[in-house]
Write an enzyme that holds these catalytic residues in place. Structure first.
Site, PDB file in Angstrom:
ATOM      1  N   CYS A 132       0.795  -1.237   0.000  1.00  0.00           N
ATOM      2  CA  CYS A 132       0.000   0.000   0.000  1.00  0.00           C
ATOM      3  C   CYS A 132       0.822   1.279   0.000  1.00  0.00           C
ATOM      4  O   CYS A 132       0.693   2.102  -0.902  1.00  0.00           O
ATOM      5  CB  CYS A 132      -0.917   0.066   1.216  1.00  0.00           C
ATOM      6  SG  CYS A 132      -1.941  -1.369   1.448  1.00  0.00           S
ATOM      7  N   HIS A 152      -2.616   6.701   4.022  1.00  0.00           N
ATOM      8  CA  HIS A 152      -1.509   5.782   4.329  1.00  0.00           C
ATOM      9  C   HIS A 152      -0.145   6.309   3.912  1.00  0.00           C
ATOM     10  O   HIS A 152       0.763   5.529   3.576  1.00  0.00           O
ATOM     11  CB  HIS A 152      -1.760   4.399   3.679  1.00  0.00           C
ATOM     12  CG  HIS A 152      -1.196   3.277   4.511  1.00  0.00           C
ATOM     13  ND1 HIS A 152      -1.235   1.957   4.143  1.00  0.00           N
ATOM     14  CD2 HIS A 152      -0.561   3.299   5.715  1.00  0.00           C
ATOM     15  CE1 HIS A 152      -0.656   1.215   5.065  1.00  0.00           C
ATOM     16  NE2 HIS A 152      -0.236   2.003   6.034  1.00  0.00           N
TER      17      HIS A 152
END
Ligand code: NAG
Ligand code: NAG
Length: 585
Positions: free
Chosen positions: A73, A134
């Site tokens: 991610c 993130h």
């Protein structure tokens, strides 16, 4: 501008701009988390129903060799937003863990990096990020927001700065506990055993007091770790609106619904000016969740239900664009940040992972299953419906494509690794401009892909491959994800070579016997890797130990520490609107 001459001038310009297309089109970029390419109907799934995404592909262009710049991610998203390999921005780890798992860490996407959102904002676009970020939050104190989406060009943010984790939903277990519990328990056991051994062997006569003190100290350390795991969700699972924390810890069940409403409202609010919406779904990353009316609806457990809810959400976004008559003015993109996470089995043994189709392995590896992701582009009147493109493309390509379409120019003070997709999408060229693509496992160059200009072959050479656990499988169940560091991989010299055009499942590495040009092919690829490596400038590692650790002074807290930071201020939570809409559709 009132003279007849200027009117004539305008009259001449008008058809020109029509020929060239819409000036400053809108962008809706949707990224699903951990979605496998084999989960979607339009990529061959026959048992999981994704009608809205399938329609998007039918009416648009489907990429079959669309590649995430990283199988994890944090680096994949950094690459997507900047159009650059994550190693260039310091968003690629030199250690085992390659993503942020603590919100109060100081690492993140550096401010010197230019996201497409920042460039579009300067072009007069309204920009929003709804969903997962993130890419860091703070640097020095709990509200400097040095890495926050707002700092990187998003006017509006509604979502989470971290990732959705098992810990974020009661009853789903703990990533932290699964991956780190061995540290305090191991330390405690080792210390006690050593002490006992030394004492019995007469090497060290430990005074009773000292022994007792040590035992107490260790028990306290273990207890602290336990408390940390317990309060972890309070510190890391929070929802923000702009720079304000509005729900801590967040209640996930209806989050996809809330984010969809937020997205629809953003589109309605901005229908008369250029906008960029990055809709970054929290699902289908664990902890899985789905609104009540999607639960039990698929044939694939909670995972399938969550995919169906994402598909519904895509449908609502598209329906909104239709209603606002924006489809001719809006380029829509849908992808996943990497392949399905095969190690995801719930604590009750339920399968919580997606499906990567014919592709080998999954998230955290650079086998095709980790990086080959859905890639759908839709733009009524500008991209031909039903077109399928098999050429290699990357999620980094969105950066130059979006920047160019918005009328800005791609920055020339830094290396941009993405290529403008529009000529390929519109059929002006047949070949992708990516001759070589470099596949990194965190900070380590893992494999090279070569699509020579004069052939249909797509060569892929691995310098190392992850060690699977169990050994004959295609995943790393033992550690929950595969790692890139020395102890967890096998090196290959000469590299393992495949031709993806003949063997897309990477089932049989080629040898000089099965591929007569083996040596010359490998030679070209090794040289390309060397030249590429030379061009990567060293930069600060944003995933170093010191940038990943919990720093209490960076901790966002919605109420007070005595209330464990708890708060519920999100007006969408349980709002009439969400419930009415949910029951209506
Ligand atoms: C469809 O997706 C589900 C969920 O990932 C998977 O279990 C199933 O094998 C897939 N089915 C087909 C026919 O591809
Ligand atoms: C294709 O190009 C490569 C180098 O780019 C060259 O070595 C090779 O001979 C070429 N093959 C053909 C069939 O032209």
């Amino acid at each position: 501008m009132k003279s007849p001459w200027s009117l004539l001038f305008l009259g001449l310009l008008l058809p020109m701009s029509l020929v060239q297309g819409v000036s400053q089109p809108n962008f809706v970029l949707m990224m699903v988390d951990d979605l496998g390419i084999g989960d979607l109907g339009c990529y061959g799934n026959t048992t999981l129903k994704t009608p809205h995404i399938d329609t998007l592909a039918q009416d648009g262009v489907k990429l079959t060799q669309h590649l995430a710049a990283s199988p994890l991610c944090t680096p994949s998203r950094a690459a997507f937003l900047t159009g650059r390999y994550p190693i260039r921005s310091g968003m690629a780890a030199h250690r085992r863990v390659g993503v942020y798992i603590i919100s109060a860490a100081s690492g993140g996407l550096p401010q010197e990096e230019l996201t497409f959102a920042r460039i579009l904002k300067e072009q007069g676009y309204r920009t929003a990020l709804i969903g997962k970020w993130h890419l860091g939050l703070n640097c020095e104190h709990s509200s400097d927001h040095c890495h926050h989406p707002i700092t990187h060009g998003f006017d509006h943010f509604y979502g989470i700065t971290m990732t959705n984790l098992r810990d974020c939903q009661p009853g789903h277990g703990s990533v932290l506990y699964n991956t780190h519990a061995h540290i305090p328990y191991g330390a405690l056991t080792a210390a006690l055993v050593t002490l006992l051994f030394l004492h019995v062997a007469g090497i060290l006569t430990v005074s009773r007091r000292l022994a007792l003190g040590l035992v107490v100290l260790l028990i306290v350390a273990v207890a602290l770790f336990g408390i940390f795991v317990l309060i972890f969700p309070h510190f890391n699972c929070f929802l923000m609106r702009g720079t304000e924390v509005v729900e801590q810890p967040f209640v996930s069940e209806n989050l996809t619904q809330r984010m969809t409403d937020e997205a629809v409202e953003f589109l309605e609010r901005n229908s008369d000016r250029p906008f960029l919406l990055f809709f970054s779904f929290l699902q289908v990353h664990t902890a899985l969740f789905a609104a009540p009316r999607f639960r039990g609806k698929s044939r694939h457990g909670l995972y399938g239900d969550a995919v169906m809810e994402v598909d519904w959400s895509v449908g609502r976004v598209m329906e909104t664009l239709t209603r606002l008559q924006l489809k001719e003015k809006t380029l829509v993109y849908l992808t996943s940040d990497q392949g399905a996470h095969l190690e995801e089995i719930s604590i009750h043994g339920e399968v919580h992972r997606g499906y990567n189709g014919i592709y080998k392995a999954g998230k955290s590896t650079n086998w095709e299953g980790g990086i080959r992701v859905p890639g759908i582009l839709h733009w009524t009147g500008h991209l031909s419906a039903g077109k399928v493109i098999d050429e290699p493309t990357s999620n980094m390509d969105i950066f130059p494509s979006v920047v160019n379409l918005a009328g800005a120019s791609v920055p020339n003070d830094r290396q941009i690794d993405g290529q403008d997709l529009m000529p390929l999408l519109q059929g002006l060229v047949e070949r992708s401009e990516h001759v070589f693509l470099f596949h990194y496992c965190n900070a380590y160059l893992n494999a090279v892909r070569w699509h020579p200009a004069n052939s249909t072959s797509v060569w892929k050479a691995f310098f190392f491959t992850p060690d699977f656990y169990p050994k004959n499988g295609t995943a790393c169940f033992h550690t929950h994800a595969c790692f890139c560091t020395e102890a967890y991989v096998t090196y290959h010299d000469p590299p393992l070579l495949y031709d993806l055009s003949r063997d897309p499942s990477e089932s049989m590495p080629l040898t000089p016997l099965t591929e007569p040009n083996f040596s010359s092919i490998v030679e070209v690829m090794v040289e390309a890797a060397r030249v590429h490596g030379q061009g990567v400038k060293p930069t600060e590692d944003q995933l170093s130990v010191s940038h990943m650790l919990w720093k209490p002074w960076l901790q966002p807290c919605c109420s007070s520490i005595t209330q464990l930071c708890r708060c519920e201020r999100d007006h969408r939570k349980g709002s009439q609107e969400t419930q009415v809409k949910a029951s209506r559709d």
